[in-house]
Design an enzyme around this catalytic site. Structure first.
Site, mmCIF file in Angstrom:
data_model
loop_
_atom_site.group_PDB
_atom_site.id
_atom_site.type_symbol
_atom_site.label_atom_id
_atom_site.label_comp_id
_atom_site.label_asym_id
_atom_site.label_seq_id
_atom_site.Cartn_x
_atom_site.Cartn_y
_atom_site.Cartn_z
ATOM 1 N N GLU A 1 5.676 26.638 19.485
ATOM 2 C CA GLU A 1 6.964 27.380 19.127
ATOM 3 C C GLU A 1 7.714 26.743 18.091
ATOM 4 O OE1 GLU A 1 7.238 27.839 23.590
ATOM 5 O OE2 GLU A 1 7.760 29.726 23.081
ATOM 6 N N GLU B 1 1.324 28.404 27.918
ATOM 7 C CA GLU B 1 2.284 28.622 29.190
ATOM 8 C C GLU B 1 1.738 29.435 30.378
ATOM 9 O OE1 GLU B 1 5.095 27.685 25.648
ATOM 10 O OE2 GLU B 1 3.337 28.657 25.814
ATOM 11 N N GLY C 1 5.528 24.738 23.620
ATOM 12 C CA GLY C 1 7.063 24.448 22.811
ATOM 13 C C GLY C 1 6.469 23.743 21.381
ATOM 14 N N ALA D 1 7.213 21.375 26.014
ATOM 15 C CA ALA D 1 8.074 21.243 27.230
ATOM 16 C C ALA D 1 7.526 19.822 27.866
ATOM 17 C CB ALA D 1 8.234 22.185 28.103
HETATM 18 C C1 LIG Z 1 9.155 26.801 26.301
HETATM 19 C C2 LIG Z 1 8.133 25.834 26.285
HETATM 20 C C3 LIG Z 1 7.213 25.630 27.277
HETATM 21 C C4 LIG Z 1 6.133 24.661 27.190
HETATM 22 O O1 LIG Z 1 5.854 23.898 26.149
HETATM 23 S S1 LIG Z 1 5.190 24.343 28.827
HETATM 24 C C5 LIG Z 1 4.119 23.082 28.266
HETATM 25 C C6 LIG Z 1 3.156 23.263 27.622
HETATM 26 N N1 LIG Z 1 2.167 22.144 27.299
HETATM 27 C C7 LIG Z 1 1.179 21.853 27.750
HETATM 28 O O2 LIG Z 1 0.853 22.415 29.259
HETATM 29 C C8 LIG Z 1 0.407 20.524 27.448
HETATM 30 C C9 LIG Z 1 0.257 19.739 28.637
HETATM 31 N N2 LIG Z 1 -0.578 18.596 28.096
HETATM 32 C C10 LIG Z 1 -1.926 18.459 28.166
HETATM 33 O O3 LIG Z 1 -2.444 19.616 28.356
HETATM 34 C C11 LIG Z 1 -2.517 17.436 27.569
HETATM 35 O O4 LIG Z 1 -1.675 16.314 27.899
HETATM 36 C C12 LIG Z 1 -3.077 17.327 26.133
HETATM 37 C C13 LIG Z 1 -4.003 18.189 25.970
HETATM 38 C C14 LIG Z 1 -1.715 17.494 25.429
HETATM 39 C C15 LIG Z 1 -3.443 16.141 25.681
HETATM 40 O O5 LIG Z 1 -4.666 15.554 26.642
HETATM 41 P P1 LIG Z 1 -5.156 13.998 26.777
HETATM 42 O O6 LIG Z 1 -5.568 13.430 25.545
HETATM 43 O O7 LIG Z 1 -6.095 14.097 27.809
HETATM 44 O O8 LIG Z 1 -3.748 13.108 27.134
HETATM 45 P P2 LIG Z 1 -3.168 12.956 28.449
HETATM 46 O O9 LIG Z 1 -3.698 11.774 29.126
HETATM 47 O O10 LIG Z 1 -3.176 14.279 29.086
HETATM 48 O O11 LIG Z 1 -1.697 12.804 27.962
HETATM 49 C C16 LIG Z 1 -1.280 11.522 27.472
HETATM 50 C C17 LIG Z 1 0.156 11.322 28.196
HETATM 51 O O12 LIG Z 1 0.926 12.203 27.655
HETATM 52 C C18 LIG Z 1 1.482 12.878 28.810
HETATM 53 N N3 LIG Z 1 1.787 14.302 28.300
HETATM 54 C C19 LIG Z 1 0.880 15.197 27.634
HETATM 55 N N4 LIG Z 1 1.786 16.347 27.679
HETATM 56 C C20 LIG Z 1 2.879 16.297 28.177
HETATM 57 C C21 LIG Z 1 3.798 17.028 28.386
HETATM 58 N N5 LIG Z 1 3.791 18.406 28.106
HETATM 59 N N6 LIG Z 1 4.920 16.787 29.198
HETATM 60 C C22 LIG Z 1 4.946 15.389 29.709
HETATM 61 N N7 LIG Z 1 3.964 14.401 29.393
HETATM 62 C C23 LIG Z 1 2.803 14.908 28.706
HETATM 63 C C24 LIG Z 1 0.401 12.795 29.873
HETATM 64 O O13 LIG Z 1 1.238 12.832 31.090
HETATM 65 C C25 LIG Z 1 -0.100 11.032 29.549
HETATM 66 O O14 LIG Z 1 0.925 10.264 30.039
HETATM 67 P P3 LIG Z 1 0.617 9.260 31.373
HETATM 68 O O15 LIG Z 1 -0.369 8.383 30.367
HETATM 69 O O16 LIG Z 1 1.846 8.650 31.775
HETATM 70 O O17 LIG Z 1 -0.268 9.945 32.224
#
Ligand SMILES: C/C=C/C(=O)SCCNC(=O)CCNC(=O)[C@H](O)C(C)(C)COP(=O)(O)OP(=O)(O)OC[C@H]1O[C@@H](n2cnc3c(N)ncnc32)[C@H](O)[C@@H]1OP(=O)(O)O
Length: 266
Positions: free
Chosen positions: A120, A140, A117, A72
């Site tokens: 998922e 999550e 997601g 998400a």
């Molecule tokens: C029903 C469903 C519920 C859900 O799915 S809840 C969400 C679950 N997902 C997460 O919690 C993942 C969140 N993201 C992360 O943990 C990390 O990212 C990663 C491990 C995927 C990658 O880390 P790294 O390689 O250090 O890259 P980075 O700088 O964190 O991310 C690159 C750009 O991607 C954006 N981004 C990553 N994941 C998301 C996301 N889930 N929603 C929105 N943006 C995301 C960041 O913010 C950043 O962007 P910018 O360069 O502008 O700071």
């Protein structure tokens, strides 16, 4: 007549080739996170291909090599009212249901990290092939929420409640090899070979009768939820659907003539 599938959003790309629709989540700048327009575009594609028999198999993947999908969109989520969150959660859950209930076989080509997601979505596919560098996790609970797009149900049915609880309670991210060992994915291949391996798998599946593939998917999906004899009765009905098909006759004819069958999906 060739299939005609359009995407509602530039964040989801669809490529049609040889009866295969490849759906790519195209938001690499945010690790292919799933915002509402992206989910709505995926739902629209599922609705369209459901009624296009020329599409015999689907592949879902992410743009780039880093992410399948980071789940998400947390930036979009932070700006949502509670009511908008409810609308989003409903939409992402129904998106995964749309994918899982597609009549055609669905392969998830996990080209990188798949979290929340993202995992998922992979769970809603029938077969999961991951690049060696891929990582998966229902993370999550780190966010004080739970997998809300079917993950609690599909993961526990796929790998067992005990392992599912451990992964969800810990929010642990597993690498592709561990995911393979616990049965979360079907195969692991070197990253550069992912799409060729998925294409080869699709070709192997598409050598077989389209109606039979759809009936096998249907009866496994629904039969696994019931006790054995109800499942067997469902299998019997699914087999009935295959009996009057021209493809069944073609298969027997091809066997006699020692050639490959040419199936028409009817
Ligand atoms: C029903 C469903 C519920 C859900 O799915 S809840 C969400 C679950 N997902 C997460 O919690 C993942 C969140 N993201 C992360 O943990 C990390 O990212 C990663 C491990 C995927 C990658 O880390 P790294 O390689 O250090 O890259 P980075 O700088 O964190 O991310 C690159 C750009 O991607 C954006 N981004 C990553 N994941 C998301 C996301 N889930 N929603 C929105 N943006 C995301 C960041 O913010 C950043 O962007 P910018 O360069 O502008 O700071």
């Amino acid at each position: 007549m060739s299939a005609n599938v359009k995407s509602l959003s530039p964040t989801v790309q669809v490529r049609l080739q040889d009866h295969v629709a490849t759906v790519t989540i195209h938001r690499p700048e945010v690790m292919n996170a799933l915002d509402l327009p992206t989910l709505q575009a995926i739902r629209s594609i599922c609705h369209s291909v459901r009624f296009q028999p020329q599409v015999r198999l689907l592949v879902f993947t992410g743009a780039g090599e880093k992410a399948f999908s980071a789940g998400a969109d947390l930036k979009e989520r932070a700006a949502m009212t509670p009511l908008q969150v409810r609308e989003y959660i409903y939409t992402i859950r129904e998106t995964m249901n749309d994918i899982e209930t597609l009549p055609q076989p669905v392969i998830a080509a996990i080209n990188g990290i798949a979290l929340g997601g993202g995992t998922e979505l992979a769970l809603a596919a029938d077969i999961r092939v991951a690049a060696r560098h891929a990582q998966l996790g229902l993370t999550e609970t780190r966010l004080a929420i739970i997998p809300g797009a079917g993950g609690t149900q599909r993961l526990s049915r796929l790998i067992g409640a005990g392992r599912a609880k451990e992964l969800i309670f810990t929010a642990r991210v597993v690498n592709a090899e561990e995911a393979l060992q616990i049965g979360l994915i079907n195969r692991v291949v070197p990253g550069a070979e992912l799409m060729p391996a998925v294409e080869a798998l699709a070709e192997e599946i598409l050598r077989n009768g389209p109606v039979a593939l759809q009936q096998a998917k249907y009866v496994i999906n629904y039969g696994v939820e019931t006790e054995l004899h109800t499942g067997l009765a469902m299998e019997s009905k699914a087999y009935e659907v295959c009996i009057p098909t021209a493809d069944r006759t073609e298969a027997l004819q091809a066997f006699r003539e020692k050639r490959s069958p040419q199936f028409r999906g009817e």
